[in-house]
Design a protein around this motif. Structure first.
Motif, PDB file in Angstrom:
ATOM      1  N   ASN A 151      42.599  18.362   3.678  1.00  0.00           N
ATOM      2  CA  ASN A 151      43.486  19.230   2.894  1.00  0.00           C
ATOM      3  C   ASN A 151      42.738  20.008   1.820  1.00  0.00           C
ATOM      4  N   VAL A 152      41.434  20.189   2.037  1.00  0.00           N
ATOM      5  CA  VAL A 152      40.621  21.006   1.137  1.00  0.00           C
ATOM      6  C   VAL A 152      39.903  22.066   1.968  1.00  0.00           C
ATOM      7  N   LEU A 153      40.147  23.320   1.637  1.00  0.00           N
ATOM      8  CA  LEU A 153      39.488  24.447   2.296  1.00  0.00           C
ATOM      9  C   LEU A 153      38.525  25.097   1.320  1.00  0.00           C
ATOM     10  N   GLY A 154      37.405  25.567   1.824  1.00  0.00           N
ATOM     11  CA  GLY A 154      36.397  26.189   0.961  1.00  0.00           C
ATOM     12  C   GLY A 154      36.252  27.667   1.232  1.00  0.00           C
ATOM     13  N   TYR A 155      36.138  28.448   0.163  1.00  0.00           N
ATOM     14  CA  TYR A 155      36.037  29.911   0.287  1.00  0.00           C
ATOM     15  C   TYR A 155      34.837  30.389  -0.526  1.00  0.00           C
ATOM     16  N   VAL A 156      33.813  30.887   0.155  1.00  0.00           N
ATOM     17  CA  VAL A 156      32.649  31.467  -0.522  1.00  0.00           C
ATOM     18  C   VAL A 156      32.936  32.947  -0.743  1.00  0.00           C
ATOM     19  N   ALA A 157      33.075  33.333  -2.009  1.00  0.00           N
ATOM     20  CA  ALA A 157      33.454  34.707  -2.358  1.00  0.00           C
ATOM     21  C   ALA A 157      32.288  35.429  -3.029  1.00  0.00           C
ATOM     22  N   SER A 158      32.318  36.737  -2.957  1.00  0.00           N
ATOM     23  CA  SER A 158      31.231  37.544  -3.524  1.00  0.00           C
ATOM     24  C   SER A 158      31.499  37.903  -4.975  1.00  0.00           C
ATOM     25  N   PHE A 159      32.417  38.861  -5.203  1.00  0.00           N
ATOM     26  CA  PHE A 159      32.733  39.327  -6.549  1.00  0.00           C
ATOM     27  C   PHE A 159      34.253  39.374  -6.745  1.00  0.00           C
ATOM     28  N   PRO A 160      34.745  39.169  -7.962  1.00  0.00           N
ATOM     29  CA  PRO A 160      36.200  39.217  -8.207  1.00  0.00           C
ATOM     30  C   PRO A 160      36.724  40.647  -8.303  1.00  0.00           C
ATOM     31  N   ILE A 161      36.720  41.342  -7.180  1.00  0.00           N
ATOM     32  CA  ILE A 161      37.209  42.719  -7.098  1.00  0.00           C
ATOM     33  C   ILE A 161      38.426  42.737  -6.174  1.00  0.00           C
ATOM     34  N   ILE A 168      41.318  36.320  -0.562  1.00  0.00           N
ATOM     35  CA  ILE A 168      41.542  34.934  -0.972  1.00  0.00           C
ATOM     36  C   ILE A 168      43.034  34.628  -0.989  1.00  0.00           C
ATOM     37  N   ASN A 169      43.815  35.540  -1.555  1.00  0.00           N
ATOM     38  CA  ASN A 169      45.267  35.334  -1.625  1.00  0.00           C
ATOM     39  C   ASN A 169      45.888  35.251  -0.231  1.00  0.00           C
ATOM     40  N   ALA A 170      45.443  36.115   0.675  1.00  0.00           N
ATOM     41  CA  ALA A 170      46.002  36.134   2.026  1.00  0.00           C
ATOM     42  C   ALA A 170      45.647  34.846   2.773  1.00  0.00           C
ATOM     43  N   PHE A 171      44.401  34.425   2.650  1.00  0.00           N
ATOM     44  CA  PHE A 171      43.958  33.188   3.298  1.00  0.00           C
ATOM     45  C   PHE A 171      44.755  31.996   2.766  1.00  0.00           C
ATOM     46  N   THR A 172      44.911  31.946   1.447  1.00  0.00           N
ATOM     47  CA  THR A 172      45.642  30.843   0.818  1.00  0.00           C
ATOM     48  C   THR A 172      47.106  30.848   1.232  1.00  0.00           C
ATOM     49  N   THR A 204      28.114  23.286  -1.821  1.00  0.00           N
ATOM     50  CA  THR A 204      28.886  22.818  -2.977  1.00  0.00           C
ATOM     51  C   THR A 204      30.334  22.544  -2.579  1.00  0.00           C
ATOM     52  N   LEU A 205      30.920  23.438  -1.793  1.00  0.00           N
ATOM     53  CA  LEU A 205      32.303  23.262  -1.349  1.00  0.00           C
ATOM     54  C   LEU A 205      32.444  22.047  -0.435  1.00  0.00           C
ATOM     55  N   ILE A 206      31.458  21.828   0.402  1.00  0.00           N
ATOM     56  CA  ILE A 206      31.494  20.660   1.281  1.00  0.00           C
ATOM     57  C   ILE A 206      31.441  19.376   0.457  1.00  0.00           C
ATOM     58  N   LEU A 207      30.602  19.367  -0.590  1.00  0.00           N
ATOM     59  CA  LEU A 207      30.527  18.208  -1.479  1.00  0.00           C
ATOM     60  C   LEU A 207      31.851  17.967  -2.204  1.00  0.00           C
ATOM     61  N   GLN A 208      32.636  19.038  -2.369  1.00  0.00           N
ATOM     62  CA  GLN A 208      33.934  18.924  -3.032  1.00  0.00           C
ATOM     63  C   GLN A 208      35.057  18.559  -2.056  1.00  0.00           C
ATOM     64  N   GLY A 209      34.680  18.278  -0.819  1.00  0.00           N
ATOM     65  CA  GLY A 209      35.655  17.790   0.150  1.00  0.00           C
ATOM     66  C   GLY A 209      36.150  18.790   1.167  1.00  0.00           C
ATOM     67  N   ALA A 210      35.668  20.030   1.124  1.00  0.00           N
ATOM     68  CA  ALA A 210      36.139  21.044   2.075  1.00  0.00           C
ATOM     69  C   ALA A 210      35.627  20.730   3.481  1.00  0.00           C
ATOM     70  N   ASP A 211      36.528  20.718   4.444  1.00  0.00           N
ATOM     71  CA  ASP A 211      36.104  20.493   5.827  1.00  0.00           C
ATOM     72  C   ASP A 211      36.285  21.734   6.703  1.00  0.00           C
ATOM     73  N   VAL A 212      36.833  22.800   6.127  1.00  0.00           N
ATOM     74  CA  VAL A 212      36.894  24.104   6.795  1.00  0.00           C
ATOM     75  C   VAL A 212      36.467  25.149   5.763  1.00  0.00           C
ATOM     76  N   LEU A 213      35.511  25.989   6.129  1.00  0.00           N
ATOM     77  CA  LEU A 213      34.986  27.003   5.203  1.00  0.00           C
ATOM     78  C   LEU A 213      35.249  28.400   5.742  1.00  0.00           C
ATOM     79  N   THR A 214      35.395  29.331   4.814  1.00  0.00           N
ATOM     80  CA  THR A 214      35.420  30.746   5.163  1.00  0.00           C
ATOM     81  C   THR A 214      34.628  31.489   4.098  1.00  0.00           C
ATOM     82  N   GLN A 215      34.442  32.798   4.282  1.00  0.00           N
ATOM     83  CA  GLN A 215      33.568  33.522   3.365  1.00  0.00           C
ATOM     84  C   GLN A 215      33.949  34.991   3.253  1.00  0.00           C
ATOM     85  N   HIS A 216      33.579  35.581   2.121  1.00  0.00           N
ATOM     86  CA  HIS A 216      33.589  37.029   1.962  1.00  0.00           C
ATOM     87  C   HIS A 216      32.223  37.425   1.421  1.00  0.00           C
ATOM     88  N   THR A 217      31.209  37.108   2.197  1.00  0.00           N
ATOM     89  CA  THR A 217      29.819  37.493   1.959  1.00  0.00           C
ATOM     90  C   THR A 217      29.257  37.922   3.307  1.00  0.00           C
TER      91      THR A 217
END
Length: 232
Positions: A151-161, A168-172, A204-217
């Motif tokens: 129940n933890v998803l990880g999102y690697v993001a670039s910049f808060p634009i 991020i909002n759509a994925f969530t 880092t996200l995996i260490l925080q319990g994320a078992d599914v990752l996505t990215q915007h990089t």
């Protein structure tokens, strides 16, 4: 994009650039400014594949050039200005941070047409374009919300634009629609393309319990980090 559509876009760009009908019969010179290397396997790679496709479909009607790995800011403005000075009729600036530099150069070169990716500022000779990428991110959220066991998803993001926050909002939204208990944790890499930083963020996200990752990089580092740890 079909050939007919591409031709229409280029004809429109030619007129926006102030070219006469006679001039439009000559090859249209098109410049591209890339924020990363063409081999990033992501954003810049896709843009360059499109550039090649335009050349393939339109042949001697167009002549393209590109500059890769151009930092956003002062360097971006310098490269955009150089492309305008060298006789390009149409220039694509393909990253959010090129927005203000593109607008500044566009004002100095009113006969050149500019297209900026993902921004919101426009001028008579400067347009913007972007995909509805948030729709795809919503769908991946639905899938991730069903797949996660932690129940933890990880999102690697670039910049808060805007474009990144939308994603991020759509994925969530998608994830929570199918799994109200899910958490989406975000780590900001503060880069579009830096495989080392992207991998570190993923780990880092995996260490925080994320078992599914996505990215915007832009690199494949997040995918590789997930695979190495047995995560999706």
């Amino acid at each position: 994009m079909k050939l007919k559509t591409i031709s229409k876009v280029l004809a429109t760009a030619a007129l926006a650039g102030g070219m006469s009908v006679a001039q439009a019969e000559d090859p249209i010179n098109i410049g591209f400014v890339y924020v990363g290397p063409t081999g990033d396997a992501g954003w810049t790679y896709a843009h360059d594949e499109a550039r090649k496709y335009v050349e393939e479909q339109l042949g001697d009607k167009v002549k393209t050039t590109y500059v890769e790995s151009v930092p956003e800011g002062a360097d971006g403005e310098r490269v955009i200005r150089q492309l305008a000075s060298k006789g390009n009729d149409l220039i694509f600036t393909t990253s959010f941070g090129y927005m203000n530099p593109t607008l500044k150069v566009a004002k100095k070169f009113p006969k050149v047409a500019f297209e900026h990716a993902s921004g919101y500022k426009r001028a008579d000779n400067m347009g913007t374009y972007f995909t509805r990428a948030y729709q795809g991110r919503y769908l991946t959220g639905l899938i991730a919300g069903k797949m996660t066991e932690s129940n933890v998803l990880g999102y690697v993001a670039s910049f808060p634009i805007p474009e990144v926050i939308r994603g991020i909002n759509a994925f969530t939204k998608g994830a929570k629609e199918v799994n109200p208990d899910v958490q989406v944790k975000v780590v900001w890499a503060s880069t579009w393309y830096d495989p080392a930083k992207e991998r570190e963020a993923a780990e880092t996200l995996i260490l925080q319990g994320a078992d599914v990752l996505t990215q915007h990089t832009d690199s494949a580092a997040v995918i590789q980090a997930a695979e190495a740890k047995g995560k999706y």
